[in-house]
Enzyme design. Structure first.
Site, PDB file in Angstrom:
ATOM      1  N   PRO A 187      46.306 -23.998 -69.862  1.00 18.76           N
ATOM      2  CA  PRO A 187      47.277 -23.630 -68.825  1.00 18.76           C
ATOM      3  C   PRO A 187      48.589 -24.401 -68.908  1.00 18.76           C
ATOM      4  O   PRO A 187      49.435 -24.267 -68.018  1.00 18.76           O
ATOM      5  CB  PRO A 187      46.525 -23.980 -67.538  1.00 18.76           C
ATOM      6  CG  PRO A 187      45.649 -25.144 -67.927  1.00 18.76           C
ATOM      7  CD  PRO A 187      45.225 -24.866 -69.350  1.00 18.76           C
ATOM      8  N   GLU A 188      48.784 -25.190 -69.951  1.00 21.71           N
ATOM      9  CA  GLU A 188      49.950 -26.077 -70.007  1.00 21.71           C
ATOM     10  C   GLU A 188      51.291 -25.385 -69.754  1.00 21.71           C
ATOM     11  O   GLU A 188      52.123 -25.916 -69.002  1.00 21.71           O
ATOM     12  CB  GLU A 188      50.001 -26.815 -71.358  1.00 21.71           C
ATOM     13  CG  GLU A 188      49.028 -27.967 -71.484  1.00 21.71           C
ATOM     14  CD  GLU A 188      47.705 -27.566 -72.103  1.00 21.71           C
ATOM     15  OE1 GLU A 188      47.026 -28.418 -72.690  1.00 21.71           O
ATOM     16  OE2 GLU A 188      47.335 -26.365 -71.980  1.00 21.71           O
ATOM     17  N   PRO A 189      51.583 -24.207 -70.362  1.00 22.58           N
ATOM     18  CA  PRO A 189      52.895 -23.603 -70.102  1.00 22.58           C
ATOM     19  C   PRO A 189      53.149 -23.303 -68.634  1.00 22.58           C
ATOM     20  O   PRO A 189      54.293 -23.310 -68.188  1.00 22.58           O
ATOM     21  CB  PRO A 189      52.844 -22.310 -70.934  1.00 22.58           C
ATOM     22  CG  PRO A 189      51.921 -22.643 -72.059  1.00 22.58           C
ATOM     23  CD  PRO A 189      50.850 -23.495 -71.433  1.00 22.58           C
ATOM     24  N   ARG A 190      52.084 -23.076 -67.865  1.00 19.81           N
ATOM     25  CA  ARG A 190      52.261 -22.833 -66.428  1.00 19.81           C
ATOM     26  C   ARG A 190      52.519 -24.130 -65.667  1.00 19.81           C
ATOM     27  O   ARG A 190      52.780 -24.100 -64.466  1.00 19.81           O
ATOM     28  CB  ARG A 190      51.045 -22.093 -65.878  1.00 19.81           C
ATOM     29  CG  ARG A 190      50.896 -20.713 -66.501  1.00 19.81           C
ATOM     30  CD  ARG A 190      49.754 -19.923 -65.966  1.00 19.81           C
ATOM     31  NE  ARG A 190      49.607 -18.681 -66.729  1.00 19.81           N
ATOM     32  CZ  ARG A 190      48.659 -17.773 -66.501  1.00 19.81           C
ATOM     33  NH1 ARG A 190      47.794 -17.965 -65.525  1.00 19.81           N
ATOM     34  NH2 ARG A 190      48.585 -16.684 -67.239  1.00 19.81           N
ATOM     35  N   ARG A 191      52.425 -25.232 -66.389  1.00 17.80           N
ATOM     36  CA  ARG A 191      52.780 -26.533 -65.815  1.00 17.80           C
ATOM     37  C   ARG A 191      54.038 -27.097 -66.470  1.00 17.80           C
ATOM     38  O   ARG A 191      54.367 -28.262 -66.297  1.00 17.80           O
ATOM     39  CB  ARG A 191      51.603 -27.496 -65.985  1.00 17.80           C
ATOM     40  CG  ARG A 191      50.359 -27.013 -65.256  1.00 17.80           C
ATOM     41  CD  ARG A 191      49.120 -27.793 -65.613  1.00 17.80           C
ATOM     42  NE  ARG A 191      47.925 -27.159 -65.040  1.00 17.80           N
ATOM     43  CZ  ARG A 191      46.677 -27.500 -65.322  1.00 17.80           C
ATOM     44  NH1 ARG A 191      46.440 -28.480 -66.182  1.00 17.80           N
ATOM     45  NH2 ARG A 191      45.656 -26.877 -64.775  1.00 17.80           N
TER      46      ARG A 191
END
Length: 262
Positions: free
Chosen positions: A137-141
């Site tokens: 989920p990194e890109p959403r963070r």
């Protein structure tokens, strides 16, 4: 006296490492990464241990790097150095697992995301319960999964990796098994027992032959992995310096949708 955040057990021929921060979904703090490294060193020295099971306490396997700890460093004068040190230390842990002479079995008992998904990929193979999920989920963070991307591509190929990384999606245990991330789905209560069965199977082979096989896989077939992991660590550290990263981590901790800078 508080419980250790990494628990090590030995039931020869199996050694077990348990991530033990269930109240934090076993998120990887700086101290936890250090203790994981020490746990592997300790079991390296145990001649009777022929394989390692890595699992999590509670309902999660590992939620990745401790974002609260990372966010606390935002705005500090040496914040970039802290972020760089964090990702380099995580890269070093993955490399230690790849070089570790004994097979590592990830027993995925629940969600394995971000850096926790990387632990699964740095293991030699993975068994999982139906409650396990997997994703980046990194890109959403506001950041990227730079260190995990080479491992993901090495394990399952470029097209599956691109979908997982670019959609920032989290997939079910069944989907993860279908694309080769998990090799077996096991009832939750039987995960450790299956790990012991696998360790007994490994113990039937010559120790040196198993060690050389693992080296062949990770250092010959995967000879460029270390170069890519270093490049990924640099990209991850850089992504953490952006305005998007500051907003993404703040939004995550505040349990709201991020307002991305334009």
């Amino acid at each position: 006296m508080s419980e250790p955040i990494v628990v090590v057990k030995k039931h020869a021929p199996l050694g077990t490492i348990i991530l033990n921060r269930p109240e934090k979904r076993n998120a990887l703090s700086r101290v936890m990464v250090e203790e994981l490294e020490q746990a592997f060193r300790d079991l390296h020295a145990e001649k009777s241990v022929r394989a390692i099971v890595l699992t999590g306490a509670g309902t999660a396997f590992c939620a990745g790097l401790d974002l609260a700890e990372m966010h606390a460093a935002t705005g500090e004068e040496d914040s970039f150095d802290r972020w760089r040190d964090d990702v380099v230390r995580l890269r070093d842990l993955y490399e230690m697992m790849l070089r570790f002479p004994k097979p590592i079995i990830a027993a995925v008992n629940g969600p394995a995301v971000a850096g926790g998904a990387g632990l699964v990929l740095a293991a030699d193979f993975a068994i999982a319960s139906s409650e396990a999920t997997f994703g980046f989920p990194e890109p959403r963070r506001g950041v990227i999964a730079g260190i995990c991307a080479p491992l993901l591509t090495f394990r399952i190929g470029g097209s599956h990796a691109a979908r997982l990384l670019l959609l920032a999606e989290t997939i079910t245990a069944q989907r993860a098994e279908a694309i080769g991330i998990f090799q077996e789905l096991i009832p939750h209560e039987k995960l450790w027992a299956r790990g012991m069965e696998i360790a007994n199977e490994i113990a039937l082979s010559a120790e040196e032959a198993i060690s050389l096989t693992k080296r062949m896989l990770n250092e010959t077939i995967g000879e460029t992995l270390e170069t890519y992991l270093s490049a990924g660590a640099a990209a991850s550290a850089a992504s953490r310096t952006t305005e998007a990263a500051a907003e993404g981590m703040k939004a995550f901790l505040e349990k709201r949708e991020p307002n991305w800078p334009t």
